[in-house]
Design a protein around this motif. Structure first.
Motif, PDB file in Angstrom:
ATOM      1  N   GLU A  20     -10.977  13.032  16.740  1.00  0.00           N
ATOM      2  CA  GLU A  20     -11.870  12.449  15.820  1.00  0.00           C
ATOM      3  C   GLU A  20     -11.523  12.613  14.420  1.00  0.00           C
ATOM      4  O   GLU A  20     -11.898  11.434  13.370  1.00  0.00           O
ATOM      5  CB  GLU A  20     -13.152  13.206  16.212  1.00  0.00           C
ATOM      6  CG  GLU A  20     -13.633  12.616  17.414  1.00  0.00           C
ATOM      7  CD  GLU A  20     -15.113  13.210  17.876  1.00  0.00           C
ATOM      8  OE1 GLU A  20     -15.719  14.003  17.119  1.00  0.00           O
ATOM      9  OE2 GLU A  20     -15.727  12.690  18.999  1.00  0.00           O
ATOM     10  N   THR A  24     -10.745   9.589  11.700  1.00  0.00           N
ATOM     11  CA  THR A  24     -11.497   9.436  10.696  1.00  0.00           C
ATOM     12  C   THR A  24     -10.743   9.507   9.508  1.00  0.00           C
ATOM     13  O   THR A  24     -10.964   8.565   8.341  1.00  0.00           O
ATOM     14  CB  THR A  24     -12.808  10.648  10.186  1.00  0.00           C
ATOM     15  OG1 THR A  24     -13.507  10.852  11.463  1.00  0.00           O
ATOM     16  CG2 THR A  24     -13.637  10.721   9.089  1.00  0.00           C
ATOM     17  N   ILE A  27      -9.130   5.954   9.034  1.00  0.00           N
ATOM     18  CA  ILE A  27     -10.039   4.944   8.655  1.00  0.00           C
ATOM     19  C   ILE A  27     -10.170   5.093   6.867  1.00  0.00           C
ATOM     20  O   ILE A  27     -10.367   4.120   6.314  1.00  0.00           O
ATOM     21  CB  ILE A  27     -11.503   5.167   9.462  1.00  0.00           C
ATOM     22  CG1 ILE A  27     -11.322   4.470  10.604  1.00  0.00           C
ATOM     23  CG2 ILE A  27     -12.619   4.381   8.522  1.00  0.00           C
ATOM     24  CD1 ILE A  27     -12.396   4.995  11.500  1.00  0.00           C
ATOM     25  N   ILE A  97      -8.776  -1.032  10.732  1.00  0.00           N
ATOM     26  CA  ILE A  97     -10.204  -0.355  11.153  1.00  0.00           C
ATOM     27  C   ILE A  97     -10.806  -1.084  12.357  1.00  0.00           C
ATOM     28  O   ILE A  97     -11.400   0.092  13.188  1.00  0.00           O
ATOM     29  CB  ILE A  97     -11.038  -0.578   9.802  1.00  0.00           C
ATOM     30  CG1 ILE A  97     -10.572   0.041   8.699  1.00  0.00           C
ATOM     31  CG2 ILE A  97     -12.590  -0.293  10.123  1.00  0.00           C
ATOM     32  CD1 ILE A  97     -11.120  -0.254   7.242  1.00  0.00           C
ATOM     33  N   TYR A  98     -10.694  -2.305  12.573  1.00  0.00           N
ATOM     34  CA  TYR A  98     -11.238  -2.726  13.935  1.00  0.00           C
ATOM     35  C   TYR A  98     -10.646  -2.149  15.206  1.00  0.00           C
ATOM     36  O   TYR A  98     -11.049  -1.601  15.914  1.00  0.00           O
ATOM     37  CB  TYR A  98     -11.314  -4.259  14.034  1.00  0.00           C
ATOM     38  CG  TYR A  98     -11.837  -4.941  15.187  1.00  0.00           C
ATOM     39  CD1 TYR A  98     -12.961  -5.048  15.396  1.00  0.00           C
ATOM     40  CD2 TYR A  98     -10.743  -5.347  16.188  1.00  0.00           C
ATOM     41  CE1 TYR A  98     -13.598  -5.269  16.432  1.00  0.00           C
ATOM     42  CE2 TYR A  98     -11.129  -5.719  17.432  1.00  0.00           C
ATOM     43  CZ  TYR A  98     -12.659  -6.043  17.467  1.00  0.00           C
ATOM     44  OH  TYR A  98     -13.087  -6.398  18.869  1.00  0.00           O
ATOM     45  N   THR A 101     -12.101   1.639  15.792  1.00  0.00           N
ATOM     46  CA  THR A 101     -13.413   1.732  16.033  1.00  0.00           C
ATOM     47  C   THR A 101     -13.790   1.200  17.024  1.00  0.00           C
ATOM     48  O   THR A 101     -13.290   0.356  17.829  1.00  0.00           O
ATOM     49  CB  THR A 101     -14.208   1.369  14.501  1.00  0.00           C
ATOM     50  OG1 THR A 101     -13.725   0.041  14.477  1.00  0.00           O
ATOM     51  CG2 THR A 101     -14.090   1.998  13.291  1.00  0.00           C
ATOM     52  N   ARG A 105     -19.266  -1.591  17.622  1.00  0.00           N
ATOM     53  CA  ARG A 105     -19.731  -1.396  16.139  1.00  0.00           C
ATOM     54  C   ARG A 105     -19.756  -2.392  15.293  1.00  0.00           C
ATOM     55  O   ARG A 105     -20.653  -2.674  14.460  1.00  0.00           O
ATOM     56  CB  ARG A 105     -18.706  -0.526  15.708  1.00  0.00           C
ATOM     57  CG  ARG A 105     -18.875  -0.255  14.038  1.00  0.00           C
ATOM     58  CD  ARG A 105     -19.882   0.671  13.875  1.00  0.00           C
ATOM     59  NE  ARG A 105     -19.857   0.970  12.311  1.00  0.00           N
ATOM     60  CZ  ARG A 105     -20.911   1.066  11.620  1.00  0.00           C
ATOM     61  NH1 ARG A 105     -22.332   1.237  12.138  1.00  0.00           N
ATOM     62  NH2 ARG A 105     -20.950   1.402  10.307  1.00  0.00           N
ATOM     63  N   TRP A 106     -19.226  -3.674  15.760  1.00  0.00           N
ATOM     64  CA  TRP A 106     -18.958  -4.881  15.135  1.00  0.00           C
ATOM     65  C   TRP A 106     -19.367  -6.041  16.023  1.00  0.00           C
ATOM     66  O   TRP A 106     -19.403  -7.168  15.493  1.00  0.00           O
ATOM     67  CB  TRP A 106     -17.378  -5.126  14.867  1.00  0.00           C
ATOM     68  CG  TRP A 106     -16.886  -3.888  14.174  1.00  0.00           C
ATOM     69  CD1 TRP A 106     -15.948  -2.987  14.732  1.00  0.00           C
ATOM     70  CD2 TRP A 106     -17.152  -3.626  12.715  1.00  0.00           C
ATOM     71  NE1 TRP A 106     -15.653  -1.901  14.080  1.00  0.00           N
ATOM     72  CE2 TRP A 106     -16.241  -2.236  12.623  1.00  0.00           C
ATOM     73  CE3 TRP A 106     -17.844  -3.661  11.850  1.00  0.00           C
ATOM     74  CZ2 TRP A 106     -16.222  -1.407  11.520  1.00  0.00           C
ATOM     75  CZ3 TRP A 106     -17.982  -3.198  10.423  1.00  0.00           C
ATOM     76  CH2 TRP A 106     -17.198  -1.954  10.556  1.00  0.00           C
ATOM     77  N   TRP A 120     -17.969   3.063   7.920  1.00  0.00           N
ATOM     78  CA  TRP A 120     -17.254   2.092   8.517  1.00  0.00           C
ATOM     79  C   TRP A 120     -17.334   2.417  10.125  1.00  0.00           C
ATOM     80  O   TRP A 120     -16.831   1.761  10.909  1.00  0.00           O
ATOM     81  CB  TRP A 120     -15.950   1.942   8.109  1.00  0.00           C
ATOM     82  CG  TRP A 120     -16.048   1.374   6.507  1.00  0.00           C
ATOM     83  CD1 TRP A 120     -16.432   2.008   5.683  1.00  0.00           C
ATOM     84  CD2 TRP A 120     -15.514   0.227   6.308  1.00  0.00           C
ATOM     85  NE1 TRP A 120     -16.224   0.979   4.532  1.00  0.00           N
ATOM     86  CE2 TRP A 120     -15.677  -0.091   5.024  1.00  0.00           C
ATOM     87  CE3 TRP A 120     -14.850  -0.932   7.143  1.00  0.00           C
ATOM     88  CZ2 TRP A 120     -15.352  -1.363   4.315  1.00  0.00           C
ATOM     89  CZ3 TRP A 120     -14.489  -2.175   6.557  1.00  0.00           C
ATOM     90  CH2 TRP A 120     -14.664  -2.253   5.295  1.00  0.00           C
ATOM     91  N   HIS A 121     -17.418   3.728  10.451  1.00  0.00           N
ATOM     92  CA  HIS A 121     -17.446   3.906  11.984  1.00  0.00           C
ATOM     93  C   HIS A 121     -18.432   4.808  12.483  1.00  0.00           C
ATOM     94  O   HIS A 121     -19.385   5.536  11.911  1.00  0.00           O
ATOM     95  CB  HIS A 121     -16.213   4.937  12.090  1.00  0.00           C
ATOM     96  CG  HIS A 121     -16.077   6.147  11.176  1.00  0.00           C
ATOM     97  ND1 HIS A 121     -16.342   7.248  11.926  1.00  0.00           N
ATOM     98  CD2 HIS A 121     -15.414   6.297  10.048  1.00  0.00           C
ATOM     99  CE1 HIS A 121     -16.166   8.072  10.818  1.00  0.00           C
ATOM    100  NE2 HIS A 121     -15.537   7.638   9.895  1.00  0.00           N
ATOM    101  N   ASP A 122     -18.809   4.782  13.715  1.00  0.00           N
ATOM    102  CA  ASP A 122     -19.297   6.030  14.470  1.00  0.00           C
ATOM    103  C   ASP A 122     -18.386   6.381  15.634  1.00  0.00           C
ATOM    104  O   ASP A 122     -18.242   5.636  16.520  1.00  0.00           O
ATOM    105  CB  ASP A 122     -20.735   5.238  15.416  1.00  0.00           C
ATOM    106  CG  ASP A 122     -21.637   4.491  14.262  1.00  0.00           C
ATOM    107  OD1 ASP A 122     -22.155   3.423  14.797  1.00  0.00           O
ATOM    108  OD2 ASP A 122     -21.849   5.036  13.284  1.00  0.00           O
ATOM    109  N   ILE A 123     -18.441   7.747  15.477  1.00  0.00           N
ATOM    110  CA  ILE A 123     -17.609   8.123  16.504  1.00  0.00           C
ATOM    111  C   ILE A 123     -18.337   9.061  17.332  1.00  0.00           C
ATOM    112  O   ILE A 123     -19.242   9.880  16.778  1.00  0.00           O
ATOM    113  CB  ILE A 123     -16.463   9.131  15.907  1.00  0.00           C
ATOM    114  CG1 ILE A 123     -15.296   8.242  15.179  1.00  0.00           C
ATOM    115  CG2 ILE A 123     -15.579   9.918  17.007  1.00  0.00           C
ATOM    116  CD1 ILE A 123     -14.495   8.897  14.457  1.00  0.00           C
TER     117      ILE A 123
END
Length: 124
Positions: A20, A24, A27, A97-98, A101, A105-106, A120-123
């Motif tokens: 993770e 991170t 990103i 980034i896509y 992640t 998320r998108w 930009w992210h949820d981990i």
């Protein structure tokens, strides 16, 4: 992975936390690239809206939807040459980034801050 997650203090938990942190960090590098390009294109602090689009080969990708100032007012006209240039310049970073992640998320357009990689992210 937070401290209260089962398995946090196991070797598998340590490996997951390291993974993770790596994601991170990657990103953050691409968000920094985007930040520099947005700051060069917009004289004020700006946030951007990104949305799921299809690339030239029909694959899902992130695309630039809007560039707004910090108060939500339009900072760049989407029909302008500057907007098109910015969208083209950040396309590679958005693609990475896509890929890093979770796709969900998108699922809807997102407002993201080029100064805050965490937006930009949820981990999980």
């Amino acid at each position: 992975m937070d401290f209260f997650t089962p398995g946090y203090d196991t070797p598998d938990g340590a490996a997951r936390r390291a993974h993770e942190e790596d994601i991170t960090g990657l990103i953050a590098i691409h968000v920094t690239n985007i930040r520099h390009l947005v700051e060069a294109a917009v004289p004020s602090m700006a946030v951007i809206d990104v949305q799921l689009v299809r690339d030239g080969e029909g694959r899902p990708a992130l695309g630039l939807l809007a560039v707004n100032d910090f108060f939500g007012d339009q900072a760049l006209d989407p029909a302008s040459e500057t907007f098109a240039s910015l969208a083209a310049q950040i396309a590679g970073d958005l693609e990475v980034i896509y890929g890093l992640t979770p796709a969900q998320r998108w699922a809807t357009p997102r407002l993201v801050d080029p100064r805050q990689p965490r937006t930009w992210h949820d981990i999980r």
